[in-house]
Design a protein around this motif. Sequence first.
Motif, mmCIF file in Angstrom:
data_model
loop_
_atom_site.group_PDB
_atom_site.id
_atom_site.type_symbol
_atom_site.label_atom_id
_atom_site.label_comp_id
_atom_site.label_asym_id
_atom_site.label_seq_id
_atom_site.Cartn_x
_atom_site.Cartn_y
_atom_site.Cartn_z
ATOM 1 N N TRP A 75 27.871 -3.425 -35.679
ATOM 2 C CA TRP A 75 27.547 -2.516 -36.813
ATOM 3 C C TRP A 75 26.168 -1.335 -36.614
ATOM 4 O O TRP A 75 26.822 -0.814 -37.512
ATOM 5 C CB TRP A 75 27.812 -3.430 -38.334
ATOM 6 C CG TRP A 75 26.695 -4.239 -38.578
ATOM 7 C CD1 TRP A 75 26.670 -5.850 -38.212
ATOM 8 C CD2 TRP A 75 25.160 -3.797 -39.367
ATOM 9 N NE1 TRP A 75 25.103 -6.328 -38.565
ATOM 10 C CE2 TRP A 75 24.653 -5.023 -39.312
ATOM 11 C CE3 TRP A 75 25.418 -2.974 -40.196
ATOM 12 C CZ2 TRP A 75 22.946 -4.558 -39.912
ATOM 13 C CZ3 TRP A 75 24.107 -2.800 -40.498
ATOM 14 C CH2 TRP A 75 22.795 -4.172 -40.658
ATOM 15 N N THR A 76 25.274 -2.277 -36.023
ATOM 16 C CA THR A 76 24.079 -1.532 -36.584
ATOM 17 C C THR A 76 24.415 -0.555 -35.209
ATOM 18 O O THR A 76 24.157 1.350 -35.547
ATOM 19 C CB THR A 76 22.828 -2.405 -35.755
ATOM 20 O OG1 THR A 76 23.212 -2.885 -34.737
ATOM 21 C CG2 THR A 76 23.066 -3.242 -36.637
ATOM 22 N N HIS A 77 25.109 -0.483 -34.003
ATOM 23 C CA HIS A 77 25.348 1.057 -33.765
ATOM 24 C C HIS A 77 26.250 1.440 -33.331
ATOM 25 O O HIS A 77 25.849 2.458 -33.784
ATOM 26 C CB HIS A 77 26.114 0.443 -32.111
ATOM 27 C CG HIS A 77 25.062 -1.141 -30.910
ATOM 28 N ND1 HIS A 77 25.366 -1.827 -31.706
ATOM 29 C CD2 HIS A 77 23.969 -0.914 -30.944
ATOM 30 C CE1 HIS A 77 24.437 -3.313 -30.377
ATOM 31 N NE2 HIS A 77 23.406 -1.783 -29.925
ATOM 32 N N LEU A 78 27.378 1.107 -34.669
ATOM 33 C CA LEU A 78 28.277 2.020 -35.213
ATOM 34 C C LEU A 78 27.706 2.848 -36.429
ATOM 35 O O LEU A 78 28.362 3.977 -36.639
ATOM 36 C CB LEU A 78 29.251 1.658 -35.828
ATOM 37 C CG LEU A 78 30.224 0.148 -34.947
ATOM 38 C CD1 LEU A 78 31.914 -0.755 -35.212
ATOM 39 C CD2 LEU A 78 31.161 1.364 -33.317
ATOM 40 N N LEU A 79 26.404 2.315 -36.636
ATOM 41 C CA LEU A 79 26.103 3.031 -38.038
ATOM 42 C C LEU A 79 24.959 4.369 -37.868
ATOM 43 O O LEU A 79 24.573 5.377 -38.307
ATOM 44 C CB LEU A 79 24.972 1.876 -38.721
ATOM 45 C CG LEU A 79 24.396 2.568 -39.622
ATOM 46 C CD1 LEU A 79 25.096 3.521 -40.908
ATOM 47 C CD2 LEU A 79 23.139 1.486 -40.086
ATOM 48 N N ILE A 80 24.906 3.933 -36.181
ATOM 49 C CA ILE A 80 23.419 4.589 -35.351
ATOM 50 C C ILE A 80 24.529 5.926 -35.382
ATOM 51 O O ILE A 80 24.048 7.425 -35.256
ATOM 52 C CB ILE A 80 22.569 4.254 -34.029
ATOM 53 C CG1 ILE A 80 22.011 3.074 -35.016
ATOM 54 C CG2 ILE A 80 22.000 5.140 -33.412
ATOM 55 C CD1 ILE A 80 21.150 1.965 -33.943
ATOM 56 N N ILE A 81 25.266 5.976 -34.555
ATOM 57 C CA ILE A 81 26.465 6.940 -33.900
ATOM 58 C C ILE A 81 27.166 7.462 -35.101
ATOM 59 O O ILE A 81 26.987 8.497 -34.402
ATOM 60 C CB ILE A 81 27.248 5.623 -33.384
ATOM 61 C CG1 ILE A 81 27.451 5.413 -31.480
ATOM 62 C CG2 ILE A 81 28.549 6.796 -33.037
ATOM 63 C CD1 ILE A 81 28.253 4.653 -30.782
ATOM 64 N N ALA A 82 27.617 7.156 -35.935
ATOM 65 C CA ALA A 82 27.770 7.598 -37.708
ATOM 66 C C ALA A 82 26.289 9.075 -37.448
ATOM 67 O O ALA A 82 26.986 9.708 -38.529
ATOM 68 C CB ALA A 82 28.189 6.289 -38.825
ATOM 69 N N LEU A 83 25.915 7.998 -37.933
ATOM 70 C CA LEU A 83 23.945 8.726 -38.416
ATOM 71 C C LEU A 83 23.848 9.950 -37.293
ATOM 72 O O LEU A 83 23.355 11.254 -37.685
ATOM 73 C CB LEU A 83 23.070 8.003 -38.862
ATOM 74 C CG LEU A 83 22.977 7.283 -39.797
ATOM 75 C CD1 LEU A 83 21.798 6.082 -39.717
ATOM 76 C CD2 LEU A 83 22.633 7.713 -40.928
ATOM 77 N N LEU A 84 23.774 9.856 -35.916
ATOM 78 C CA LEU A 84 23.700 11.154 -35.155
ATOM 79 C C LEU A 84 24.959 11.829 -35.420
ATOM 80 O O LEU A 84 24.605 13.554 -35.622
ATOM 81 C CB LEU A 84 24.073 10.838 -34.205
ATOM 82 C CG LEU A 84 23.001 9.523 -32.903
ATOM 83 C CD1 LEU A 84 22.735 9.551 -31.997
ATOM 84 C CD2 LEU A 84 21.869 10.792 -33.248
ATOM 85 N N PHE A 85 26.329 12.039 -35.751
ATOM 86 C CA PHE A 85 27.106 12.847 -35.975
ATOM 87 C C PHE A 85 27.207 13.691 -37.289
ATOM 88 O O PHE A 85 27.136 14.778 -37.385
ATOM 89 C CB PHE A 85 28.659 11.718 -36.186
ATOM 90 C CG PHE A 85 29.744 11.395 -34.475
ATOM 91 C CD1 PHE A 85 29.824 13.051 -34.378
ATOM 92 C CD2 PHE A 85 29.845 10.721 -34.221
ATOM 93 C CE1 PHE A 85 30.529 12.404 -33.552
ATOM 94 C CE2 PHE A 85 30.416 10.824 -33.492
ATOM 95 C CZ PHE A 85 30.822 11.212 -32.739
ATOM 96 N N VAL A 86 26.446 12.646 -38.024
ATOM 97 C CA VAL A 86 26.327 13.765 -39.283
ATOM 98 C C VAL A 86 25.076 14.589 -39.163
ATOM 99 O O VAL A 86 25.097 15.807 -39.205
ATOM 100 C CB VAL A 86 25.303 12.691 -41.051
ATOM 101 C CG1 VAL A 86 25.403 13.800 -42.037
ATOM 102 C CG2 VAL A 86 27.346 12.539 -41.111
ATOM 103 N N VAL A 87 23.803 13.821 -38.374
ATOM 104 C CA VAL A 87 22.482 14.384 -37.942
ATOM 105 C C VAL A 87 23.079 16.110 -37.402
ATOM 106 O O VAL A 87 23.061 16.954 -37.238
ATOM 107 C CB VAL A 87 21.498 14.025 -37.568
ATOM 108 C CG1 VAL A 87 20.589 15.223 -37.152
ATOM 109 C CG2 VAL A 87 20.781 13.408 -38.484
ATOM 110 N N LEU A 88 24.217 15.886 -36.337
ATOM 111 C CA LEU A 88 24.479 16.990 -35.299
ATOM 112 C C LEU A 88 26.004 17.640 -35.514
ATOM 113 O O LEU A 88 24.993 19.200 -35.333
ATOM 114 C CB LEU A 88 25.220 16.204 -34.071
ATOM 115 C CG LEU A 88 24.637 15.437 -32.967
ATOM 116 C CD1 LEU A 88 24.931 14.504 -32.104
ATOM 117 C CD2 LEU A 88 22.892 16.686 -32.592
ATOM 118 N N PHE A 89 26.321 17.310 -36.187
ATOM 119 C CA PHE A 89 27.794 18.401 -37.142
ATOM 120 C C PHE A 89 27.417 18.708 -38.568
ATOM 121 O O PHE A 89 28.122 19.838 -38.762
ATOM 122 C CB PHE A 89 28.807 18.341 -37.023
ATOM 123 C CG PHE A 89 29.328 17.338 -35.536
ATOM 124 C CD1 PHE A 89 29.525 18.232 -34.538
ATOM 125 C CD2 PHE A 89 29.633 16.711 -34.563
ATOM 126 C CE1 PHE A 89 29.804 18.712 -33.184
ATOM 127 C CE2 PHE A 89 29.603 16.015 -33.452
ATOM 128 C CZ PHE A 89 29.567 16.638 -32.872
#
Length: 85
Positions: free
Chosen positions: A7-21
């Motif tokens: 779940w921590t990996h998925l949370l980091i990926i979701a945060l990256l999407f929010v920051v990038l897009f």
Amino acid sequence: MSGTFSWTHLLIIALLFVVLFGAKRLPDAARGLGRSLRIFKSEVSQMQKEDNPSAATPTQPPAQPLPPGQSAADPVPPQPQQKSA
């Protein structure tokens, strides 16, 4: 490492999407992805119907029975026209 995401990996990926897009563009992107998946699903079901002739509807209407004494080779007599008053 077992090769799966925690779940921590998925949370980091979701945060990256929010920051990038950005937060404003993510709902539009998700909406576009949903439309694309809906179109893809309908095309796949249409292809499956074409491949399965028993499920498809017939393209020609059922043949009408011929009157007694007339064969299929006989020409169809013209219909009388009614005069309108």
